[in-house]
Design a protein around this motif. Structure first.
Motif, short mmCIF file in Angstrom:
data_model
loop_
_atom_site.label_atom_id
_atom_site.label_comp_id
_atom_site.label_asym_id
_atom_site.label_seq_id
_atom_site.Cartn_x
_atom_site.Cartn_y
_atom_site.Cartn_z
N LEU A 1 0.71 -1.35 -0.03
CA LEU A 1 0.05 0.05 -0.02
C LEU A 1 0.95 1.24 0.02
CD1 LEU A 1 -2.49 -1.00 2.81
CD2 LEU A 1 -2.81 -1.23 0.34
N CYS B 1 -0.02 -7.01 5.05
CA CYS B 1 0.02 -5.38 4.30
C CYS B 1 1.34 -4.83 4.63
CB CYS B 1 -1.04 -4.60 4.95
SG CYS B 1 -2.57 -5.35 4.50
N VAL C 1 -2.40 0.35 -4.42
CA VAL C 1 -2.36 -1.00 -4.07
C VAL C 1 -1.71 -2.05 -4.97
CG1 VAL C 1 -3.48 -3.03 -3.20
CG2 VAL C 1 -4.36 -0.77 -2.69
N LEU D 1 -9.80 -3.28 0.41
CA LEU D 1 -8.54 -3.82 0.75
C LEU D 1 -8.87 -5.41 1.14
CD1 LEU D 1 -6.87 -1.11 2.81
CD2 LEU D 1 -6.40 -1.65 0.55
#
Length: 87
Positions: free
Chosen positions: A5, A35, A62, A81
């Motif tokens: 991200l 992440c 992303v 997400l």
């Protein structure tokens, strides 16, 4: 593979500080093992921002692809997400 991200922000952006806080909380909720969150200043990284087509901040990429510019409501981002983690 971890989801990458990139949150693009600017010092002059009134919504960016809240976006940083919100996205950090979302990453914690989704799991930091899944992440990697990087904060990117658009002024300092103008070439990257132009490469992705960012015209407004805060913006979220992303896995190297622009997903939101500007960032919508928290629940919309979180759902997107979660969907990305499943695929």
């Amino acid at each position: 593979m971890k989801m990458q991200l990139e949150l693009f922000t600017a010092n002059f952006c009134s919504r960016c500080a809240q976006a940083k806080s919100d996205l950090s909380a979302m990453v914690e909720e989704l799991g930091e093992d899944d992440c990697v969150l990087t904060f990117v200043d658009v002024v300092e990284n103008l070439d990257r921002a132009v490469e992705l087509g960012i015209l407004a901040t805060p913006a979220l990429a992303v896995n190297g692809k622009l997903v939101f510019a500007p960032l919508p409501a928290r629940n919309v981002v979180l759902q997107a997400l979660k969907s990305e983690l499943v695929t």
